[in-house]
Write an enzyme that holds these catalytic residues in place. Structure first.
Site, PDB file in Angstrom:
ATOM      1  CG  HIS A  73      -1.755  -0.351   1.426  1.00 11.78           C
ATOM      2  ND1 HIS A  73      -0.399  -0.486   1.647  1.00 11.78           N
ATOM      3  CD2 HIS A  73      -1.872   0.124   0.153  1.00 11.78           C
ATOM      4  CE1 HIS A  73       0.248  -0.128   0.562  1.00 11.78           C
ATOM      5  NE2 HIS A  73      -0.622   0.259  -0.357  1.00 11.78           N
ATOM      6  CD  GLU A  74      -4.756   0.881  -2.166  1.00 14.33           C
ATOM      7  OE1 GLU A  74      -4.589   2.028  -2.630  1.00 14.33           O
ATOM      8  OE2 GLU A  74      -3.959  -0.051  -2.372  1.00 14.33           O
TER       9      GLU A  74
ATOM     10  CG  HIS B 165      -1.455   4.943  -0.872  1.00 14.90           C
ATOM     11  ND1 HIS B 165      -0.097   5.184  -0.854  1.00 14.90           N
ATOM     12  CD2 HIS B 165      -1.601   3.653  -1.266  1.00 14.90           C
ATOM     13  CE1 HIS B 165       0.550   4.087  -1.226  1.00 14.90           C
ATOM     14  NE2 HIS B 165      -0.341   3.143  -1.468  1.00 14.90           N
TER      15      HIS B 165
ATOM     16  CD  GLU C 225       2.378   0.942  -2.862  1.00 13.79           C
ATOM     17  OE1 GLU C 225       1.761   0.085  -2.191  1.00 13.79           O
ATOM     18  OE2 GLU C 225       1.793   1.835  -3.501  1.00 13.79           O
TER      19      GLU C 225
END
Length: 291
Positions: free
Chosen positions: A140-141, A144, A215
């Site tokens: 997920h990070e 980004h 997100e």
């Protein structure tokens, strides 16, 4: 997914235009008060310079504010190798890896672009998550980073800070200026005060909207990277049960984190930089077969 990324890029341009419009409105108020239209241009130029400085300094500030410490592979092979494998999978440069000594389970990514990116995880999330869940969080990070959310976040942070600073200066100028401008009507002050006070609030709300949408996109990107949306969904479920505020809290960096690091308070849901965990979980499981 790719359509969402393209839409995000278009929305980013629109958002930056809105920020400039807010700054221009503040500059216009000041120029009317002092009777000098060039002031508006100086305000816009000053905001741009301030945002530019913030853009390049924000990563170091974030590291300092969160207490993150850079690690090498020997310091925590599990986390380092996980990030390394995910970077190889996505074809991105290897980001710098940091650990935050905090029992609250959380993580974040920041930096100007993939070549200058960092990812960080708390000791709390390393202890709480199994490998599948932690991989989902770090994917997920890195999502980004892939989607250039980190750049947009830095730009938004810089512009929000600039608007707050300019609004504060304008309020002082309106009330404490030695200018004896008797041609300014009384209602002008009311309009000016409304614009100057509302501007930072509007800017913060826009920043929150950016963060919430990104997100969701990072969740989807992370699930596509690992091909295991259940791992990320399970990590979010653990946060529902074991999530807690971080020791070092700051509203200016809250939008960077995997989960909201701030204490819950009045209207926290409305003004949160993160969508509700249950909505993120539901989206992941609803679209599981599409990843």
């Amino acid at each position: 997914m790719y359509g969402s990324i393209a839409a995000n890029k278009r929305n980013t341009v629109l958002i930056m235009v809105v920020f400039v419009a807010i700054i221009a409105a503040i500059g216009y108020v000041v120029s009317l008060y002092f009777g000098n239209t060039s002031i508006a241009l100086w305000v816009i130029a000053g905001a741009a310079i301030y945002a530019f400085i913030q853009y390049y300094a924000a990563t170091k500030l974030t590291i300092a504010m969160t207490g993150a410490k850079e690690i090498e592979k020997r310091d925590n092979p599990r986390l380092y190798r996980m990030v390394e494998n995910l970077a190889i999978t996505t074809g991105m440069p290897m980001p710098k890896v940091y650990i935050i000594d905090d029992p609250a389970p959380n993580a974040f990514a920041t930096g100007r672009d993939p070549k200058h990116a960092i990812v960080a995880a708390t000791t709390g999330i390393l202890e709480l998550m199994d490998d599948s869940e932690l991989e989902g969080v770090m994917a997920h990070e890195l999502g980004h980073v892939q989607n250039y959310d980190i750049r947009v976040s830095m730009m938004a942070f810089g512009l929000v800070s600039a608007i707050g600073l300019i609004s504060d200066l304008v309020l002082h100028a309106l009330f404490f200026s030695n200018s004896d401008n008797r041609n300014v009507p009384v209602y002008f002050y009311a309009i000016a005060i409304v614009i100057v006070i509302l501007a930072p609030i509007m800017a913060a709300i826009i920043q929150m909207a950016i963060s919430r949408q990104r997100e969701y996109l990072a969740d989807g990107t992370g699930a596509m990277t690992t091909r295991n949306p259940e791992g990320l969904a399970s990590a979010l479920e653990k946060l529902q049960q074991h999530g807690q505020p971080m020791k070092a809290q700051s509203s200016s960096t809250a939008h960077l984190f995997f989960s909201n690091p701030l204490k819950k308070g009045f209207l926290s849901g409305l003004f949160s930089t993160h969508p509700p965990l249950e909505e993120r979980i539901a989206r992941l499981r609803k679209n599981a077969d599409k990843f």
